[in-house]
Design a protein around this motif. Structure first.
Motif, short mmCIF file in Angstrom:
data_model
loop_
_atom_site.label_atom_id
_atom_site.label_comp_id
_atom_site.label_asym_id
_atom_site.label_seq_id
_atom_site.Cartn_x
_atom_site.Cartn_y
_atom_site.Cartn_z
N GLN A 1 0.89 -1.15 0.00
CA GLN A 1 0.00 0.00 0.00
C GLN A 1 0.93 1.21 0.00
O GLN A 1 1.55 1.53 1.02
CB GLN A 1 -0.91 -0.01 1.23
N LEU A 2 1.09 1.84 -1.16
CA LEU A 2 2.10 2.88 -1.35
C LEU A 2 2.04 3.95 -0.26
O LEU A 2 0.98 4.44 0.08
CB LEU A 2 1.93 3.52 -2.73
N GLY A 3 3.21 4.24 0.28
CA GLY A 3 3.33 5.27 1.31
C GLY A 3 2.83 4.83 2.67
O GLY A 3 2.83 5.62 3.61
N HIS A 4 2.42 3.58 2.82
CA HIS A 4 1.82 3.14 4.09
C HIS A 4 2.40 1.84 4.64
O HIS A 4 2.91 1.81 5.75
CB HIS A 4 0.31 3.01 3.92
N SER A 5 2.31 0.74 3.87
CA SER A 5 2.70 -0.56 4.42
C SER A 5 2.97 -1.56 3.31
O SER A 5 2.65 -1.34 2.15
CB SER A 5 1.60 -1.11 5.33
N ALA A 6 3.54 -2.69 3.72
CA ALA A 6 3.77 -3.81 2.80
C ALA A 6 3.51 -5.10 3.55
O ALA A 6 3.84 -5.22 4.74
CB ALA A 6 5.20 -3.79 2.27
N ARG A 7 2.89 -6.05 2.87
CA ARG A 7 2.66 -7.39 3.43
C ARG A 7 3.67 -8.31 2.75
O ARG A 7 3.75 -8.36 1.53
CB ARG A 7 1.23 -7.84 3.18
N GLU B 1 9.23 1.35 9.96
CA GLU B 1 9.87 0.23 9.27
C GLU B 1 9.65 0.34 7.76
O GLU B 1 10.57 0.13 6.97
CB GLU B 1 9.32 -1.11 9.77
N TYR B 2 8.44 0.70 7.35
CA TYR B 2 8.14 0.84 5.92
C TYR B 2 8.93 2.02 5.33
O TYR B 2 9.51 1.90 4.26
CB TYR B 2 6.64 1.04 5.71
N SER B 3 8.96 3.13 6.06
CA SER B 3 9.70 4.31 5.58
C SER B 3 11.19 4.02 5.43
O SER B 3 11.83 4.49 4.48
CB SER B 3 9.51 5.48 6.54
N ASN B 4 11.76 3.26 6.36
CA ASN B 4 13.19 2.94 6.33
C ASN B 4 13.55 2.00 5.18
O ASN B 4 14.70 1.92 4.78
CB ASN B 4 13.65 2.32 7.65
N TRP B 5 12.59 1.27 4.65
CA TRP B 5 12.84 0.32 3.58
C TRP B 5 13.35 1.04 2.34
O TRP B 5 14.38 0.69 1.78
CB TRP B 5 11.58 -0.48 3.28
N GLY B 6 12.63 2.09 1.92
CA GLY B 6 13.01 2.80 0.70
C GLY B 6 13.13 1.83 -0.45
O GLY B 6 12.18 1.14 -0.79
N ASN B 7 14.31 1.71 -1.05
CA ASN B 7 14.53 0.71 -2.10
C ASN B 7 15.68 -0.22 -1.73
O ASN B 7 16.30 -0.82 -2.59
CB ASN B 7 14.79 1.39 -3.45
N ASP B 8 15.97 -0.32 -0.44
CA ASP B 8 17.08 -1.13 0.06
C ASP B 8 16.59 -2.51 0.49
O ASP B 8 16.08 -2.69 1.59
CB ASP B 8 17.74 -0.41 1.23
N ASP B 9 16.72 -3.50 -0.40
CA ASP B 9 16.25 -4.85 -0.09
C ASP B 9 17.03 -5.48 1.06
O ASP B 9 16.49 -6.31 1.79
CB ASP B 9 16.34 -5.74 -1.33
N ALA B 10 18.28 -5.07 1.26
CA ALA B 10 19.07 -5.60 2.38
C ALA B 10 18.41 -5.22 3.71
O ALA B 10 18.47 -5.97 4.68
CB ALA B 10 20.50 -5.07 2.32
N TYR B 11 17.75 -4.05 3.74
CA TYR B 11 17.05 -3.62 4.95
C TYR B 11 15.95 -4.62 5.31
O TYR B 11 15.78 -5.00 6.48
CB TYR B 11 16.46 -2.21 4.78
N ILE B 12 15.19 -5.06 4.30
CA ILE B 12 14.10 -6.02 4.54
C ILE B 12 14.66 -7.34 5.07
O ILE B 12 14.11 -7.93 5.99
CB ILE B 12 13.28 -6.26 3.26
#
Length: 122
Positions: free
Chosen positions: A67-73, A99-110
């Motif tokens: 959900q753009l700008g909000h969350s990811a499942r 947590e969602y904001s910190n993700w950005g486009n960094d898959d290593a973060y996830i």
């Protein structure tokens, strides 16, 4: 308290023949009502809990929805080992807020985030 039970249009009503005392609370009252368990002959209650040890050997993460700008499942497949028996356990987690904001486009973060949450997933 003497009361009569009458039926009006099929619905029972209580008719008081004397004043009914009313409890007035001076602070909030919490009432917890637990339903009475229905006995199930197929369930055996153990007196001592069973313990099992699970090793998590690795995991795979995939995105279910965003959900753009909000969350990811996220779907998390845990590669596990119980004794000598390997198995895969499937869990879902939702990241949102910071947590969602910190993700950005960094898959290593996830990967680091899921790694830190593995114990709570089991």
């Amino acid at each position: 308290m003497d009361a009569l039970l009458n039926e009006v249009v099929g619905n029972p009503i209580l008719v008081a023949t004397e004043p009914i005392p009313i409890l007035v609370a001076t602070e909030p009252i919490t009432i917890l009502v637990a339903p009475k368990p229905i006995p199930d002959p197929t369930i055996k209650v153990l007196n001592t809990p069973l313990k099992k040890t699970i090793q998590v050997l690795g995991f795979r993460v995939s995105v279910i929805s965003v959900q753009l700008g909000h969350s990811a499942r996220l779907a998390v497949n845990l590669n596990c080992l119980h004794g000598e028996s390997p198995f895969i356990d499937y869990k879902e987690i939702v990241i949102e807020g910071e947590e969602y904001s910190n993700w950005g486009n960094d898959d290593a973060y996830i990967l680091e985030l899921v790694s830190s949450k593995i114990l709570s997933l089991l």
